[in-house]
Scaffold this motif. Sequence first.
Motif, PDB file in Angstrom:
ATOM      1  N   HIS A   1       8.109  10.741  -0.235  1.00 51.41           N
ATOM      2  CA  HIS A   1       8.157   9.294  -0.054  1.00 51.41           C
ATOM      3  C   HIS A   1       9.530   8.770  -0.488  1.00 51.41           C
ATOM      4  O   HIS A   1      10.150   9.306  -1.410  1.00 51.41           O
ATOM      5  N   PRO A   2      10.055   7.716   0.185  1.00 49.80           N
ATOM      6  CA  PRO A   2      11.368   7.180  -0.198  1.00 49.80           C
ATOM      7  C   PRO A   2      11.471   6.764  -1.667  1.00 49.80           C
ATOM      8  O   PRO A   2      12.573   6.765  -2.243  1.00 49.80           O
ATOM      9  N   LEU A   3      10.348   6.413  -2.279  1.00 53.55           N
ATOM     10  CA  LEU A   3      10.372   6.005  -3.686  1.00 53.55           C
ATOM     11  C   LEU A   3      10.010   7.134  -4.647  1.00 53.55           C
ATOM     12  O   LEU A   3       9.955   6.916  -5.855  1.00 53.55           O
ATOM     13  N   ALA A   4       9.781   8.330  -4.115  1.00 53.94           N
ATOM     14  CA  ALA A   4       9.281   9.415  -4.962  1.00 53.94           C
ATOM     15  C   ALA A   4      10.287   9.820  -6.037  1.00 53.94           C
ATOM     16  O   ALA A   4       9.913  10.002  -7.200  1.00 53.94           O
ATOM     17  N   ASP A   5      11.550   9.977  -5.683  1.00 50.87           N
ATOM     18  CA  ASP A   5      12.534  10.439  -6.668  1.00 50.87           C
ATOM     19  C   ASP A   5      12.671   9.439  -7.809  1.00 50.87           C
ATOM     20  O   ASP A   5      12.668   9.819  -8.998  1.00 50.87           O
ATOM     21  N   GLU A   6      12.794   8.164  -7.464  1.00 51.90           N
ATOM     22  CA  GLU A   6      12.930   7.121  -8.480  1.00 51.90           C
ATOM     23  C   GLU A   6      11.686   7.064  -9.376  1.00 51.90           C
ATOM     24  O   GLU A   6      11.799   6.966 -10.609  1.00 51.90           O
ATOM     25  N   THR A   7      10.528   7.149  -8.752  1.00 52.03           N
ATOM     26  CA  THR A   7       9.283   7.075  -9.506  1.00 52.03           C
ATOM     27  C   THR A   7       9.106   8.307 -10.386  1.00 52.03           C
ATOM     28  O   THR A   7       8.700   8.210 -11.550  1.00 52.03           O
ATOM     29  N   ARG A   8       9.411   9.472  -9.853  1.00 54.25           N
ATOM     30  CA  ARG A   8       9.281  10.725 -10.609  1.00 54.25           C
ATOM     31  C   ARG A   8      10.189  10.708 -11.836  1.00 54.25           C
ATOM     32  O   ARG A   8       9.775  11.099 -12.939  1.00 54.25           O
ATOM     33  N   GLU A   9      11.408  10.246 -11.662  1.00 48.36           N
ATOM     34  CA  GLU A   9      12.341  10.187 -12.791  1.00 48.36           C
ATOM     35  C   GLU A   9      11.805   9.264 -13.888  1.00 48.36           C
ATOM     36  O   GLU A   9      11.858   9.589 -15.081  1.00 48.36           O
TER      37      GLU A   9
ATOM     38  N   SER B   1       0.806  -1.214   0.000  1.00 49.37           N
ATOM     39  CA  SER B   1       0.000   0.000   0.000  1.00 49.37           C
ATOM     40  C   SER B   1       0.840   1.265   0.000  1.00 49.37           C
ATOM     41  O   SER B   1       0.335   2.347  -0.295  1.00 49.37           O
ATOM     42  N   ASP B   2       2.133   1.150   0.343  1.00 46.28           N
ATOM     43  CA  ASP B   2       3.020   2.312   0.318  1.00 46.28           C
ATOM     44  C   ASP B   2       3.469   2.660  -1.101  1.00 46.28           C
ATOM     45  O   ASP B   2       3.959   3.760  -1.344  1.00 46.28           O
ATOM     46  N   LEU B   3       3.325   1.725  -2.014  1.00 42.18           N
ATOM     47  CA  LEU B   3       3.872   1.905  -3.359  1.00 42.18           C
ATOM     48  C   LEU B   3       2.876   2.610  -4.266  1.00 42.18           C
ATOM     49  O   LEU B   3       1.664   2.540  -4.063  1.00 42.18           O
ATOM     50  N   PRO B   4       3.383   3.310  -5.285  1.00 41.55           N
ATOM     51  CA  PRO B   4       2.460   3.958  -6.229  1.00 41.55           C
ATOM     52  C   PRO B   4       1.652   2.920  -6.983  1.00 41.55           C
ATOM     53  O   PRO B   4       2.156   1.847  -7.319  1.00 41.55           O
ATOM     54  N   PRO B   5       0.368   3.193  -7.252  1.00 38.88           N
ATOM     55  CA  PRO B   5      -0.460   2.241  -7.997  1.00 38.88           C
ATOM     56  C   PRO B   5       0.024   2.105  -9.426  1.00 38.88           C
ATOM     57  O   PRO B   5       0.727   2.967  -9.952  1.00 38.88           O
ATOM     58  N   ARG B   6      -0.380   1.013 -10.071  1.00 38.48           N
ATOM     59  CA  ARG B   6       0.110   0.724 -11.419  1.00 38.48           C
ATOM     60  C   ARG B   6      -1.055   0.439 -12.366  1.00 38.48           C
ATOM     61  O   ARG B   6      -1.772  -0.537 -12.190  1.00 38.48           O
ATOM     62  N   LEU B   7      -1.248   1.298 -13.355  1.00 37.60           N
ATOM     63  CA  LEU B   7      -2.150   1.069 -14.485  1.00 37.60           C
ATOM     64  C   LEU B   7      -3.604   0.851 -14.087  1.00 37.60           C
ATOM     65  O   LEU B   7      -4.370   0.278 -14.857  1.00 37.60           O
TER      66      LEU B   7
ATOM     67  N   GLU C   1      -1.958   7.178 -23.070  1.00 39.37           N
ATOM     68  CA  GLU C   1      -0.734   7.750 -22.492  1.00 39.37           C
ATOM     69  C   GLU C   1      -1.026   8.452 -21.161  1.00 39.37           C
ATOM     70  O   GLU C   1      -0.264   8.308 -20.206  1.00 39.37           O
ATOM     71  N   SER C   2      -2.122   9.198 -21.096  1.00 38.86           N
ATOM     72  CA  SER C   2      -2.454   9.868 -19.837  1.00 38.86           C
ATOM     73  C   SER C   2      -2.898   8.853 -18.780  1.00 38.86           C
ATOM     74  O   SER C   2      -2.499   8.943 -17.611  1.00 38.86           O
ATOM     75  N   GLY C   3      -3.715   7.876 -19.197  1.00 35.49           N
ATOM     76  CA  GLY C   3      -4.164   6.854 -18.259  1.00 35.49           C
ATOM     77  C   GLY C   3      -3.025   6.003 -17.741  1.00 35.49           C
ATOM     78  O   GLY C   3      -3.056   5.540 -16.594  1.00 35.49           O
ATOM     79  N   TYR C   4      -2.007   5.793 -18.572  1.00 34.34           N
ATOM     80  CA  TYR C   4      -0.855   4.979 -18.180  1.00 34.34           C
ATOM     81  C   TYR C   4      -0.163   5.567 -16.948  1.00 34.34           C
ATOM     82  O   TYR C   4       0.309   4.837 -16.076  1.00 34.34           O
ATOM     83  N   ARG C   5      -0.124   6.890 -16.874  1.00 38.58           N
ATOM     84  CA  ARG C   5       0.585   7.555 -15.783  1.00 38.58           C
ATOM     85  C   ARG C   5      -0.332   8.183 -14.741  1.00 38.58           C
ATOM     86  O   ARG C   5       0.145   8.666 -13.706  1.00 38.58           O
ATOM     87  N   TYR C   6      -1.627   8.197 -14.980  1.00 33.52           N
ATOM     88  CA  TYR C   6      -2.549   8.987 -14.160  1.00 33.52           C
ATOM     89  C   TYR C   6      -2.434   8.678 -12.670  1.00 33.52           C
ATOM     90  O   TYR C   6      -2.221   9.581 -11.845  1.00 33.52           O
ATOM     91  N   ASP C   7      -2.584   7.427 -12.293  1.00 31.45           N
ATOM     92  CA  ASP C   7      -2.554   7.077 -10.871  1.00 31.45           C
ATOM     93  C   ASP C   7      -1.210   7.417 -10.243  1.00 31.45           C
ATOM     94  O   ASP C   7      -1.142   7.877  -9.094  1.00 31.45           O
ATOM     95  N   THR C   8      -0.149   7.197 -10.986  1.00 32.39           N
ATOM     96  CA  THR C   8       1.178   7.484 -10.446  1.00 32.39           C
ATOM     97  C   THR C   8       1.413   8.974 -10.309  1.00 32.39           C
ATOM     98  O   THR C   8       2.047   9.440  -9.350  1.00 32.39           O
TER      99      THR C   8
ATOM    100  N   LEU D   1       2.399  10.835  -6.911  1.00 32.73           N
ATOM    101  CA  LEU D   1       3.571  11.708  -6.777  1.00 32.73           C
ATOM    102  C   LEU D   1       3.187  13.074  -6.220  1.00 32.73           C
ATOM    103  O   LEU D   1       3.939  13.674  -5.439  1.00 32.73           O
ATOM    104  N   ALA D   2       2.005  13.566  -6.615  1.00 35.40           N
ATOM    105  CA  ALA D   2       1.570  14.876  -6.133  1.00 35.40           C
ATOM    106  C   ALA D   2       1.285  14.868  -4.634  1.00 35.40           C
ATOM    107  O   ALA D   2       1.419  15.907  -3.963  1.00 35.40           O
ATOM    108  N   THR D   3       0.927  13.736  -4.093  1.00 32.92           N
ATOM    109  CA  THR D   3       0.562  13.647  -2.674  1.00 32.92           C
ATOM    110  C   THR D   3       1.617  12.945  -1.823  1.00 32.92           C
ATOM    111  O   THR D   3       1.475  12.885  -0.600  1.00 32.92           O
ATOM    112  N   HIS D   4       2.667  12.424  -2.469  1.00 31.76           N
ATOM    113  CA  HIS D   4       3.741  11.755  -1.720  1.00 31.76           C
ATOM    114  C   HIS D   4       5.114  12.270  -2.167  1.00 31.76           C
ATOM    115  O   HIS D   4       6.011  11.485  -2.513  1.00 31.76           O
ATOM    116  N   PRO D   5       5.320  13.581  -2.186  1.00 34.28           N
ATOM    117  CA  PRO D   5       6.581  14.118  -2.733  1.00 34.28           C
ATOM    118  C   PRO D   5       7.814  13.709  -1.944  1.00 34.28           C
ATOM    119  O   PRO D   5       8.932  13.722  -2.500  1.00 34.28           O
TER     120      PRO D   5
END
Length: 256
Positions: free
Chosen positions: A218-226, A4-10, A201-208, A212-216
């Motif tokens: 988070h330990p995984l935020a930088d990796e996920t944002r990149e 549950s800590d991880l960003p959702p996927r697709l 393309e928008s739906g592919y990234r939407y949840d993530t 990112l907007a609400t977990h700036p």
Amino acid sequence: MTVSDLPPRLGSLTFHGPLSEDRAGRMIARVAAASPATVLDIGCGWGELLLRVLEAVPGSTGVGLDINAEDLARGRDLAKERGLAERVEFAEESALGTSHGPADAVLCLGSGQALCDPGQPYDPGVVLRELRRLVRPGGRVVLGEGFWVRSPTDGELAAMWPGAHEGDHLGLGPLVDLAVESGFRPAWIESASREEWEEFESGYRYDTELWLATHPDHPLADETRERVDRQRSSWVNGYRDVLGITYLTLVPITGT
């Protein structure tokens, strides 16, 4: 760290590709008209199109092949929800040289690489010949394959995926000609619209992006944002309006 800590996927995608509900419905109707008893989905993901074909053809059975365990688990859950669990198998395995098939209907949407040797350059001819092997006489193949809408510029190629070059894809005409050379007749030729691409393309990234907007911090935020910024840039600065995807409904030529 829990799941549950991880960003959702697709989670915002129905299909893993630029495919609208209307187009999917028409494609399924064309496949169902041939009354396939068996359906094989190459690189099925969570198998949404596969499940819909099975729903459209009572009594048919299907196999979906993919190497992503998370997507396959989603597919199994969807099958249970729809009362299709006894009619479909989701197999976590490579499709390279698969012994599954031949089948009456073969789906391969944006997954041609699953039929190719990963140590060799991608070759749509190899994909088409494998699909010809995997479909029964009188059957149907639905192939979703990338093509260049126009020749990409050097700048656009540099903005795409690592190592992108013009030889990665054919134009639509040469691709259809190759399908004929591989033993098919192209019963239907259609291409994803800009709207379908933008929805995907928008739906592919939407949840993530929301995550990112609400977990700036988070330990995984930088990796996920990149990763997400790189994906988005490859589209808007690279292959948008340059790379298309065609959906070919193919019928094997008798005796080839």
